[in-house]
Enzyme design. Structure first.
Site, short mmCIF file in Angstrom:
data_model
loop_
_atom_site.label_atom_id
_atom_site.label_comp_id
_atom_site.label_asym_id
_atom_site.label_seq_id
_atom_site.Cartn_x
_atom_site.Cartn_y
_atom_site.Cartn_z
N SER A 90 -30.07 60.57 1.99
CA SER A 90 -31.21 59.65 1.90
C SER A 90 -30.97 58.53 0.89
O SER A 90 -30.50 58.77 -0.23
CB SER A 90 -32.45 60.45 1.48
OG SER A 90 -33.45 59.60 0.93
N CYS A 114 -39.66 51.54 0.48
CA CYS A 114 -39.64 52.81 1.20
C CYS A 114 -40.57 52.69 2.40
O CYS A 114 -41.63 52.06 2.32
CB CYS A 114 -40.08 53.95 0.28
SG CYS A 114 -40.46 55.49 1.14
N HIS A 132 -42.72 54.43 3.51
CA HIS A 132 -44.07 54.95 3.31
C HIS A 132 -44.76 54.32 2.11
O HIS A 132 -45.73 54.86 1.57
CB HIS A 132 -44.03 56.47 3.20
CG HIS A 132 -43.54 57.11 4.46
ND1 HIS A 132 -42.28 57.66 4.58
CD2 HIS A 132 -44.11 57.24 5.69
CE1 HIS A 132 -42.12 58.12 5.81
NE2 HIS A 132 -43.21 57.87 6.50
#
Length: 568
Positions: A127, A237, A239
């Site tokens: 990630s 990001c 989100h």
């Protein structure tokens, strides 16, 4: 592998070298013009065969094999180890899709997690969020996922995991081959060579930066990367709020540049195109007609642009709260609508009898067309021009307001599909119906296209009304709709945090009892090989190598009688 390159005839004095290296030998003298032309023709034919391989079925390349070959140089292009893993990943995805099952995994942040996952997970995920927050290289300046870390960071983490995979594969192989057939039959066989999927963020710059990044990933051991349609420099990001997406054509250019770089290397690494347009409500430029139907503007005339209002307020010394209040007041006075919505409103106020039919006729006429064409059609229907400006409400940074949502995401995914191996819809909630609708619309045009789903820890899964059965079945239900690759992007980070938080609290009060109960006994009970961490690290493997090359005695053995691990 289908990457083997034609070998040239070898002079007799190089036959011994040829015996050791059976693929390529570099000539001592330059080839003649005819020979150079012949070799170029052969290389182009080989590249065309590479393009035509079933692995790339449905992939569009807006360039020729010859354009790739002329940029490769004269050094023979040989397969990278990552292509072996990429081919394995491609086969894994296809088998899962045929069975209607998911390939689901978790994000690993270190070799420990990778080795424990290898016993159960078929692939590994790396990630960018984790890299930004806990693994940043260069200055070691960790922080939130704004894509502002050195672009070598995630490739370095991929290389770290890939090299650890190779070490653990070697020690596991050595252990098996040193055992008797009877003992080997009882041993657990672990495949440590799991394909690595990595986060390439936005590509970290312009097209040349994208190509350098892709090259690093392929050389570092990645089997696949995903790249999102956010703006480099405005990246957040998926989100977080305030996401700025780039024009559809800009992201396509990134994908084409990525494929070109992989073709230069004859790499079969997979490309995953991710769209953040389901929740990204700002657009960096209105240049692409494909995006213009989703851009928001105002129909109120005679106003100063929002950016000018804010700039003048700043120049006059207004405070941040005062500027925020001005922005809120401006947007309240100027409701934002798409041009199509503006047309619909004007039709409602017009004397046209069948307003609904007129609007449907308008929408059909302007579908997929630029805003300039839509304005002309609207003027023809209404008999007058419509005032609508997307420039007046632009942000201080110059961004356009964009209608985020599933319709925009479907449109973008459709555009990206010919250039990517898989498509990723980044969502703000875990929504099976939304995912199903997205997948079916895409597959109506691109049958068999595979998708990726982020089972994100950013979602409060318990707050979305799922029953325990729903939670258990979620990934399998998604897989039926073509979401073959699914991942809990930050599972490694969160599991690390939860385990450490529990141990730290217990250790403060219960001392070594806490460690034995929470760690050692649990490791032993579940068969975790890190219990004997010296052996896990490769001490036995390296000791056997050292004994082989130095004829070492038992007294210098790292795993001799003095090793404390014999107590386990």
């Amino acid at each position: 592998m289908f990457l083997r390159t034609r070998a040239r005839a070898v002079p007799r004095y190089l036959s011994g070298v040829r015996a050791m290296s059976s693929v390529h030998v570099l000539p001592l003298d330059p080839p003649s013009l005819d020979e150079e032309t012949r070799l170029q023709t052969e290389r182009v034919a080989e590249m065309e065969a590479f393009f035509a391989h079933p692995r790339f079925a449905g992939i569009k390349r807006p360039y020729t094999a010859e354009q790739v070959v002329t940029k490769q140089g004269s050094l023979p292009v040989t397969p990278l180890p990552s292509s072996l893993l990429a081919d394995k990943f491609f086969s894994l995805l296809n088998r899962a899709q045929e069975q209607g099952k998911p390939v689901h995994t978790m994000g690993a942040i270190d070799p420990v997690q990778m080795t424990q996952m290898a016993r159960h997970q078929e692939v590994v995920y790396v990630s960018g969020w984790a890299a930004s927050s806990v693994l940043t290289t260069g200055s070691n300046e960790v922080g939130p996922d704004f894509g502002d870390y050195p672009y070598t960071t995630v490739p370095n983490q991929v290389q770290r995991i890939f090299r650890a995979q190779q070490l653990h594969d070697k020690k596991h192989y050595d252990e098996r081959m040193r055992a008797s057939p009877e003992a080997r039959a009882k041993m657990e066989r672990i495949d440590y060579l799991r394909p690595i999927i990595a986060d390439a963020d936005t590509g970290h710059g312009g097209l040349s930066a994208v190509m350098k990044l892709i090259k690093l990933f392929a050389e570092s051991g990645a089997s696949a990367i995903h790249m999102e349609d956010q703006l480099h420099g405005g990246k957040k990001c998926g989100h977080l709020g305030g996401k700025v997406i780039v024009p559809t054509s800009t992201h396509i250019a990134r994908l084409v540049a990525s494929r070109f770089q992989l073709d230069l290397m004859k790499s079969t690494m997979l490309l995953i195109a991710r769209t953040d347009s389901e929740s990204g409500n700002l657009l960096s430029s209105n240049v692409d007609p494909a995006d213009q139907a989703y851009i928001l503007g105002t129909t109120k005339e005679g106003s100063k642009p929002l950016a000018q209002v804010l700039s003048e307020a700043e120049a006059s010394g207004a405070s941040s709260p005062e500027i925020e209040a001005l922005e809120l007041a401006w947007t309240t006075e100027h409701p934002l609508v798409t041009f199509n919505q503006a047309v619909e409103k004007e039709l409602e106020l017009s004397p046209i009898a069948d307003k609904k039919a007129a609007y449907e006729s308008y929408k059909k006429a302007v579908e997929g067309k630029a805003n300039s064409d839509a304005r002309a059609v609207a003027e023809d229907i209404l008999g007058k021009k419509i005032f609508w400006s997307a420039d007046l409400p632009r942000t201080k940074e110059g961004y356009y307001h964009f209608t985020a949502g599933i319709d925009a995401a479907v449109g973008r995914a459709m555009a990206f599909a010919p250039y990517a191996d898989l498509l990723w819809l980044e969502t703000k909630t875990p929504n099976l119906e939304q995912a199903r609708s997205f997948a079916r619309k895409i597959r109506a045009k691109f049958p068999g296209k595979m998708f990726v789903y982020n089972l994100s820890p950013s979602f409060n899964w318990s707050a979305h009304g799922f029953s325990e059965a729903d939670l258990k079945n979620f990934i399998w239900d998604l897989a039926k709709e073509g979401f073959v690759l699914q991942l809990i992007s930050l599972a490694g980070l969160h599991s690390n945090a939860a385990a450490t938080a529990e141990l730290a609290a217990r250790f403060k009060e219960d001392g070594m009892l806490a460690y034995v109960e929470l760690v050692q006994r649990k490791e032993k009970a579940i068969g975790c090989d890190v219990l004997t961490h010296q052996k896990w690290s490769g001490a036995n493997y390296i000791d056997h190598i050292l004994s082989t090359v130095s004829s070492g005695s038992a007294s210098t053995s790292a795993i001799g009688k003095d090793s404390t691990e014999h107590s386990f």
